[in-house]
Design an enzyme around this catalytic site. Structure first.
Site, PDB file in Angstrom:
ATOM      1  N   ARG A 163      -8.579   1.837   0.697  1.00 37.15           N
ATOM      2  CA  ARG A 163      -7.991   2.826   1.377  1.00 37.15           C
ATOM      3  C   ARG A 163      -6.846   2.670   2.091  1.00 37.15           C
ATOM      4  O   ARG A 163      -6.689   1.408   2.785  1.00 37.15           O
ATOM      5  CB  ARG A 163      -9.146   3.401   2.606  1.00 37.15           C
ATOM      6  CG  ARG A 163     -10.228   4.015   1.783  1.00 37.15           C
ATOM      7  CD  ARG A 163     -11.489   4.374   2.926  1.00 37.15           C
ATOM      8  NE  ARG A 163     -12.620   4.926   2.096  1.00 37.15           N
ATOM      9  CZ  ARG A 163     -13.728   4.243   2.028  1.00 37.15           C
ATOM     10  NH1 ARG A 163     -13.729   2.636   2.113  1.00 37.15           N
ATOM     11  NH2 ARG A 163     -14.685   4.731   1.368  1.00 37.15           N
ATOM     12  N   LYS A 187     -15.481   1.798   5.733  1.00 35.54           N
ATOM     13  CA  LYS A 187     -16.244   2.988   6.427  1.00 35.54           C
ATOM     14  C   LYS A 187     -17.677   2.156   6.896  1.00 35.54           C
ATOM     15  O   LYS A 187     -18.315   1.440   5.852  1.00 35.54           O
ATOM     16  CB  LYS A 187     -16.251   4.125   5.480  1.00 35.54           C
ATOM     17  CG  LYS A 187     -14.948   4.654   5.728  1.00 35.54           C
ATOM     18  CD  LYS A 187     -15.206   6.221   4.679  1.00 35.54           C
ATOM     19  CE  LYS A 187     -13.830   7.069   4.952  1.00 35.54           C
ATOM     20  NZ  LYS A 187     -14.084   8.249   4.240  1.00 35.54           N
ATOM     21  N   HIS A 259      -3.699   8.154  -1.075  1.00 39.54           N
ATOM     22  CA  HIS A 259      -5.266   8.409  -1.486  1.00 39.54           C
ATOM     23  C   HIS A 259      -5.424   8.658  -2.959  1.00 39.54           C
ATOM     24  O   HIS A 259      -6.439   8.200  -3.695  1.00 39.54           O
ATOM     25  CB  HIS A 259      -5.685   9.674  -0.747  1.00 39.54           C
ATOM     26  CG  HIS A 259      -7.012  10.101  -0.629  1.00 39.54           C
ATOM     27  ND1 HIS A 259      -7.986   8.881  -0.354  1.00 39.54           N
ATOM     28  CD2 HIS A 259      -7.728  10.979  -1.190  1.00 39.54           C
ATOM     29  CE1 HIS A 259      -9.275   9.660  -0.520  1.00 39.54           C
ATOM     30  NE2 HIS A 259      -9.261  10.644  -0.941  1.00 39.54           N
ATOM     31  N   ARG A 262      -5.332   5.511  -4.961  1.00 32.74           N
ATOM     32  CA  ARG A 262      -6.929   4.763  -4.792  1.00 32.74           C
ATOM     33  C   ARG A 262      -7.801   5.629  -6.157  1.00 32.74           C
ATOM     34  O   ARG A 262      -8.577   4.953  -6.585  1.00 32.74           O
ATOM     35  CB  ARG A 262      -7.532   5.131  -3.415  1.00 32.74           C
ATOM     36  CG  ARG A 262      -9.159   4.852  -3.212  1.00 32.74           C
ATOM     37  CD  ARG A 262      -9.400   4.884  -1.841  1.00 32.74           C
ATOM     38  NE  ARG A 262     -10.839   5.287  -1.832  1.00 32.74           N
ATOM     39  CZ  ARG A 262     -11.836   4.249  -1.629  1.00 32.74           C
ATOM     40  NH1 ARG A 262     -11.383   2.842  -1.700  1.00 32.74           N
ATOM     41  NH2 ARG A 262     -13.202   4.443  -1.530  1.00 32.74           N
ATOM     42  N   HIS A 285     -17.892   2.510  -1.536  1.00 30.48           N
ATOM     43  CA  HIS A 285     -18.717   3.672  -1.499  1.00 30.48           C
ATOM     44  C   HIS A 285     -20.215   3.368  -1.100  1.00 30.48           C
ATOM     45  O   HIS A 285     -21.002   2.421  -1.555  1.00 30.48           O
ATOM     46  CB  HIS A 285     -18.863   4.580  -2.561  1.00 30.48           C
ATOM     47  CG  HIS A 285     -17.688   5.056  -3.208  1.00 30.48           C
ATOM     48  ND1 HIS A 285     -17.329   5.620  -4.365  1.00 30.48           N
ATOM     49  CD2 HIS A 285     -16.739   5.735  -2.174  1.00 30.48           C
ATOM     50  CE1 HIS A 285     -16.176   6.334  -4.298  1.00 30.48           C
ATOM     51  NE2 HIS A 285     -15.739   6.122  -2.863  1.00 30.48           N
ATOM     52  N   TYR A 294     -16.483  10.158 -10.489  1.00 32.13           N
ATOM     53  CA  TYR A 294     -15.238   9.792 -11.550  1.00 32.13           C
ATOM     54  C   TYR A 294     -15.799   9.842 -13.174  1.00 32.13           C
ATOM     55  O   TYR A 294     -14.955   9.518 -14.118  1.00 32.13           O
ATOM     56  CB  TYR A 294     -14.845   8.257 -11.209  1.00 32.13           C
ATOM     57  CG  TYR A 294     -14.121   8.239  -9.775  1.00 32.13           C
ATOM     58  CD1 TYR A 294     -12.920   8.621  -9.753  1.00 32.13           C
ATOM     59  CD2 TYR A 294     -14.826   8.095  -8.589  1.00 32.13           C
ATOM     60  CE1 TYR A 294     -12.069   8.712  -8.549  1.00 32.13           C
ATOM     61  CE2 TYR A 294     -13.986   7.686  -7.473  1.00 32.13           C
ATOM     62  CZ  TYR A 294     -12.776   8.101  -7.661  1.00 32.13           C
ATOM     63  OH  TYR A 294     -12.052   8.138  -6.102  1.00 32.13           O
TER      64      TYR A 294
END
Length: 323
Positions: A163, A187, A259, A262, A285, A294
């Site tokens: 990111r 994150k 983004h 990515r 994730h 995806y």
């Protein structure tokens, strides 16, 4: 005699202020929250319903109205969340005995397919960034650094799938003795490893050399420092640089954002045979379901998959005409 409308507004303001204090809402969040509740109250008033007496069926009718206005699911879910919290607080403050929204469920979130750029388009962008940097070798140090920074950021983003916020927050010290992998914090303060390809590794080394020539940046701890400050360069600046690069090759309508790069990284790896679990780790994730988006494929790609990957496609039937 005090008007009923005034009393209702006073109650609404009081409850919103209580929620604001308890949750520490930002100014924008509080405004959005208030907007949802005022919208609800206005609709009930037109239906001659006092919001303090509203029943579950009244809210079902309200949300049916929202759907008829073609509001997006995420917008409806946000309004439901605002109202549910509002009525919970009304109950706690003893204005009502029961929250009428307890049995109303949120709509299923829309799964938006990430829009990826083609491999050819990504290649074109990277090659243009490299050419631009080469052409500027006789320009001022500032122009060279800006061009090189854009190139390095693009190379790293596409090489690692990071990111942009993760990349820009990385300290210079992480890159000084860089091998081919780097541990970063994503994150939720979750750490993961990202890998660099040869091209990105080469340009990282070049950036470190150019960066060291700037006295203003020497004491900045970030890999990509702000021009005249102690922080790192902003995401907005990087986005603008990439947009300007895109315009030079007529791609301003392609929205080549960090983004989207990515998303392209993830899609291209998956197309070339990467397994979902490995992709989940590379992207950082927390939940595999986030990565599974995806795996959506269009009919054209399915046909290509059978044509290119099916084992029978590799078999040569010499006598097939005799059957």
């Amino acid at each position: 005699m005090i008007k009923e409308t005034t009393v209702r507004n006073d109650v609404i303001n009081k409850i919103i202020n209580i929620i604001d204090i308890e949750k520490g809402l930002s100014k924008n969040s509080k405004n959005a929250y208030a907007s949802d509740i005022i919208l609800m109250n206005d609709w009930f008033r037109k239906q001659n319903i006092n919001f303090l007496n509203a029943k579950e069926i009244d809210f079902k009718n309200l949300f049916s109205f929202f759907k008829s206005q073609n509001l997006k699911q995420n917008s409806i879910n946000r309004k439901l969340s605002s109202m549910r919290q509002f009525y919970q607080t009304l109950q706690e403050e003893e204005y009502i005995q029961k929250n009428p929204l307890n049995n109303i469920n949120s709509l299923k979130k829309e799964k938006k397919l990430p829009k990826a750029l083609s491999e050819d388009l990504i290649t074109l962008v990277l090659e243009t960034a490299r050419e631009n940097f080469t052409k500027l070798k006789t320009e001022s140090l500032e122009k060279i650094n800006k061009s090189l920074r854009t190139l390095v950021v693009l190379e790293i983003l596409y090489s690692t799938g990071m990111r942009i916020s993760e990349l820009l927050s990385l300290p210079l010290s992480d890159f000084v003795n860089l091998k081919d992998k780097l541990q970063i914090k994503g994150k939720g303060d979750v750490y993961r490893m990202v890998a660099f390809n040869k091209k990105s590794f080469y340009y990282i080394g070049l950036w470190l050399k150019h960066r060291s020539l700037s006295k203003a940046k020497a004491n900045n701890k970030y890999m990509f420092p702000e021009k005249n400050g102690i922080g790192h360069v902003s995401r907005q600046t990087i986005y603008k640089d990439i947009l300007n690069l895109s315009k030079t090759i007529g791609l301003e309508n392609k929205d080549i954002s960090p983004h989207k790069i990515r998303h392209s990284f993830a899609t291209h790896l998956l197309n070339r045979g990467a397994d979902l679990r490995s992709l989940q780790k590379l992207l950082g994730h927390a939940d595999i379901s986030t990565t599974e988006i995806y795996t959506y494929v269009e009919p054209e790609r399915l046909r290509g998959l059978v044509r290119d990957a099916h084992p029978l496609d590799k078999i040569n039937f010499k006598n097939e005409e005799s059957y």
